[in-house]
Design an enzyme around this catalytic site. Sequence first.
Site, PDB file in Angstrom:
ATOM      1  N   SER A  52       0.556   4.567   1.650  1.00  0.00           N
ATOM      2  CA  SER A  52       0.537   3.361   2.493  1.00  0.00           C
ATOM      3  C   SER A  52       1.556   3.436   3.625  1.00  0.00           C
ATOM      4  O   SER A  52       2.744   3.652   3.388  1.00  0.00           O
ATOM      5  CB  SER A  52       0.891   2.117   1.668  1.00  0.00           C
ATOM      6  OG  SER A  52      -0.177   1.789   0.831  1.00  0.00           O
ATOM      7  N   HIS A 100      -4.791   2.840   4.822  1.00  0.00           N
ATOM      8  CA  HIS A 100      -5.313   4.123   4.333  1.00  0.00           C
ATOM      9  C   HIS A 100      -6.558   4.472   5.156  1.00  0.00           C
ATOM     10  O   HIS A 100      -7.619   3.897   4.951  1.00  0.00           O
ATOM     11  CB  HIS A 100      -5.678   4.041   2.849  1.00  0.00           C
ATOM     12  CG  HIS A 100      -4.488   3.913   1.937  1.00  0.00           C
ATOM     13  ND1 HIS A 100      -3.987   4.972   1.223  1.00  0.00           N
ATOM     14  CD2 HIS A 100      -3.703   2.859   1.646  1.00  0.00           C
ATOM     15  CE1 HIS A 100      -2.940   4.574   0.519  1.00  0.00           C
ATOM     16  NE2 HIS A 100      -2.743   3.286   0.751  1.00  0.00           N
ATOM     17  N   HIS A 103      -6.869   4.421  -5.334  1.00  0.00           N
ATOM     18  CA  HIS A 103      -6.036   3.932  -6.431  1.00  0.00           C
ATOM     19  C   HIS A 103      -6.895   3.418  -7.583  1.00  0.00           C
ATOM     20  O   HIS A 103      -8.025   2.985  -7.384  1.00  0.00           O
ATOM     21  CB  HIS A 103      -5.159   2.757  -5.962  1.00  0.00           C
ATOM     22  CG  HIS A 103      -4.365   3.029  -4.726  1.00  0.00           C
ATOM     23  ND1 HIS A 103      -4.933   3.015  -3.467  1.00  0.00           N
ATOM     24  CD2 HIS A 103      -3.062   3.329  -4.562  1.00  0.00           C
ATOM     25  CE1 HIS A 103      -3.997   3.299  -2.575  1.00  0.00           C
ATOM     26  NE2 HIS A 103      -2.857   3.490  -3.203  1.00  0.00           N
ATOM     27  N   TYR A 122      -6.498   0.601  -9.072  1.00  0.00           N
ATOM     28  CA  TYR A 122      -6.795  -0.827  -8.939  1.00  0.00           C
ATOM     29  C   TYR A 122      -7.999  -1.102  -8.054  1.00  0.00           C
ATOM     30  O   TYR A 122      -8.562  -2.192  -8.073  1.00  0.00           O
ATOM     31  CB  TYR A 122      -5.564  -1.618  -8.451  1.00  0.00           C
ATOM     32  CG  TYR A 122      -5.077  -1.261  -7.062  1.00  0.00           C
ATOM     33  CD1 TYR A 122      -5.764  -1.681  -5.931  1.00  0.00           C
ATOM     34  CD2 TYR A 122      -3.937  -0.494  -6.890  1.00  0.00           C
ATOM     35  CE1 TYR A 122      -5.331  -1.348  -4.658  1.00  0.00           C
ATOM     36  CE2 TYR A 122      -3.487  -0.153  -5.620  1.00  0.00           C
ATOM     37  CZ  TYR A 122      -4.195  -0.573  -4.511  1.00  0.00           C
ATOM     38  OH  TYR A 122      -3.766  -0.233  -3.262  1.00  0.00           O
ATOM     39  N   GLU A 123      -8.412  -0.102  -7.266  1.00  0.00           N
ATOM     40  CA  GLU A 123      -9.600  -0.296  -6.432  1.00  0.00           C
ATOM     41  C   GLU A 123     -10.872  -0.278  -7.290  1.00  0.00           C
ATOM     42  O   GLU A 123     -11.943  -0.644  -6.815  1.00  0.00           O
ATOM     43  CB  GLU A 123      -9.680   0.801  -5.356  1.00  0.00           C
ATOM     44  CG  GLU A 123      -8.578   0.698  -4.316  1.00  0.00           C
ATOM     45  CD  GLU A 123      -8.594   1.847  -3.331  1.00  0.00           C
ATOM     46  OE1 GLU A 123      -9.469   1.855  -2.453  1.00  0.00           O
ATOM     47  OE2 GLU A 123      -7.732   2.751  -3.452  1.00  0.00           O
ATOM     48  N   ALA A 152       4.345   4.320  -0.999  1.00  0.00           N
ATOM     49  CA  ALA A 152       5.215   3.182  -0.738  1.00  0.00           C
ATOM     50  C   ALA A 152       5.587   2.620  -2.099  1.00  0.00           C
ATOM     51  O   ALA A 152       4.734   2.525  -2.974  1.00  0.00           O
ATOM     52  CB  ALA A 152       4.462   2.140   0.079  1.00  0.00           C
ATOM     53  N   MET A 159       2.008   2.095  -7.383  1.00  0.00           N
ATOM     54  CA  MET A 159       0.674   2.064  -8.004  1.00  0.00           C
ATOM     55  C   MET A 159      -0.098   3.366  -7.825  1.00  0.00           C
ATOM     56  O   MET A 159      -1.335   3.361  -7.853  1.00  0.00           O
ATOM     57  CB  MET A 159      -0.133   0.907  -7.415  1.00  0.00           C
ATOM     58  CG  MET A 159       0.580  -0.437  -7.491  1.00  0.00           C
ATOM     59  SD  MET A 159      -0.267  -1.707  -6.545  1.00  0.00           S
ATOM     60  CE  MET A 159       0.969  -2.996  -6.478  1.00  0.00           C
ATOM     61  N   SER A 160       0.609   4.465  -7.608  1.00  0.00           N
ATOM     62  CA  SER A 160      -0.119   5.723  -7.361  1.00  0.00           C
ATOM     63  C   SER A 160       0.695   6.925  -7.814  1.00  0.00           C
ATOM     64  O   SER A 160       1.612   6.809  -8.612  1.00  0.00           O
ATOM     65  CB  SER A 160      -0.415   5.849  -5.864  1.00  0.00           C
ATOM     66  OG  SER A 160       0.790   6.060  -5.150  1.00  0.00           O
ATOM     67  N   ASN A 193      10.315  -2.375  -0.068  1.00  0.00           N
ATOM     68  CA  ASN A 193      10.873  -3.698  -0.369  1.00  0.00           C
ATOM     69  C   ASN A 193      11.853  -3.569  -1.529  1.00  0.00           C
ATOM     70  O   ASN A 193      11.732  -2.655  -2.343  1.00  0.00           O
ATOM     71  CB  ASN A 193       9.763  -4.693  -0.707  1.00  0.00           C
ATOM     72  CG  ASN A 193       8.898  -4.226  -1.855  1.00  0.00           C
ATOM     73  OD1 ASN A 193       8.089  -3.299  -1.716  1.00  0.00           O
ATOM     74  ND2 ASN A 193       9.089  -4.819  -3.006  1.00  0.00           N
ATOM     75  N   HIS A 223       1.825  -6.718   1.267  1.00  0.00           N
ATOM     76  CA  HIS A 223       1.342  -5.425   1.769  1.00  0.00           C
ATOM     77  C   HIS A 223       1.730  -5.210   3.232  1.00  0.00           C
ATOM     78  O   HIS A 223       1.927  -4.072   3.661  1.00  0.00           O
ATOM     79  CB  HIS A 223      -0.179  -5.330   1.585  1.00  0.00           C
ATOM     80  CG  HIS A 223      -0.722  -3.946   1.827  1.00  0.00           C
ATOM     81  ND1 HIS A 223      -0.314  -2.852   1.083  1.00  0.00           N
ATOM     82  CD2 HIS A 223      -1.618  -3.472   2.725  1.00  0.00           C
ATOM     83  CE1 HIS A 223      -0.950  -1.769   1.521  1.00  0.00           C
ATOM     84  NE2 HIS A 223      -1.745  -2.111   2.519  1.00  0.00           N
TER      85      HIS A 223
END
Length: 290
Positions: free
Chosen positions: A35, A66, A88, A90-91, A118, A224-225, A248, A262
């Site tokens: 990201s 992306h 990912h 979650y997709e 990220a 998340m990756s 963050n 995001h």
Amino acid sequence: NLFVSGSSYELIKGIADFLLSRTDLRPKIGIICGSGLGSVATILDVKKEFSYSEIPHFPRSTVPGHAGKLLFGYMGNVAVMCMQGRVHFYEGYDLVKCVMPVRVMKLCGVTHIIMSNAAGGVNEKYNVGDIMIVKDHVNFLGLGGLNPLRGPNDDRWGPRFVALNKAYDQWMRKKAKELASQYQQQGSRTTFHEGVYAVVGGPNFETVAELRMLRKMGIDAVGMSTATEAIAAHHCGMTVFAFSLITNKCVLEYDVEEMPNHEEVIESGLKQESLVKDWVSSLVQAVGNQ
Ligand code: 6GU
């Protein structure tokens, strides 16, 4: 085979052959841009570009930030293939589908993979814009049973039971740290760390209680990756390097108004664009001319 339909060795070989028949370039290094870090691709002297949608059976990126392009090109004199955007869990993709591009890279001849992501800074010393070289990971998906290596093992990729104590290559980490120290000498304000990355399923950001747990466990950054792709890459014998851009600072208190989002993730990626491009490119040179 029912279990591995859509991800068999033969199918992935077919994708690699599809790509290699459309370019003369023979990549040694694979890069996966996370990201806000897609700009790493702009330092490539691109020879051939594929949109994910034109590659048979390839997953499509659905997340803003992306681009969904697979690029073949040169960084200096080093042949590289680069994913501008990943997919990912979650997709909605199965983990085996999430790692398909890694295996395609393997069959395109890639020996070294560089992955970026990220991540939220869990370690209280980490600030927005810092870079963390991944030394090790905690795979919450894997500990819970979700693993890209689940199912019948195809020995052409690698062994059934794979050790991960050397998953993130020591030589590449050392090299990356040496290269990073040059920026510090030149007066750059970017801070580099080396730490532990935890992968969670997402797409929600973590609760305060979850983040407090992660910090107590010694986790430095959360995302998340990457960990799943690192497992698949290490399983098939590739040398793995990964880094996180801290986008963050995780909020571990209840009475704070800040909310992770995001947009800030993409924004902090853009701020570190030029340094990250330079650093990755020098790491690619170091590996390519090893
Ligand atoms: Cl705070 N959490 C997770 N899981 N992923 C992130 C993040 C946080 N910030 C960027 N990516």
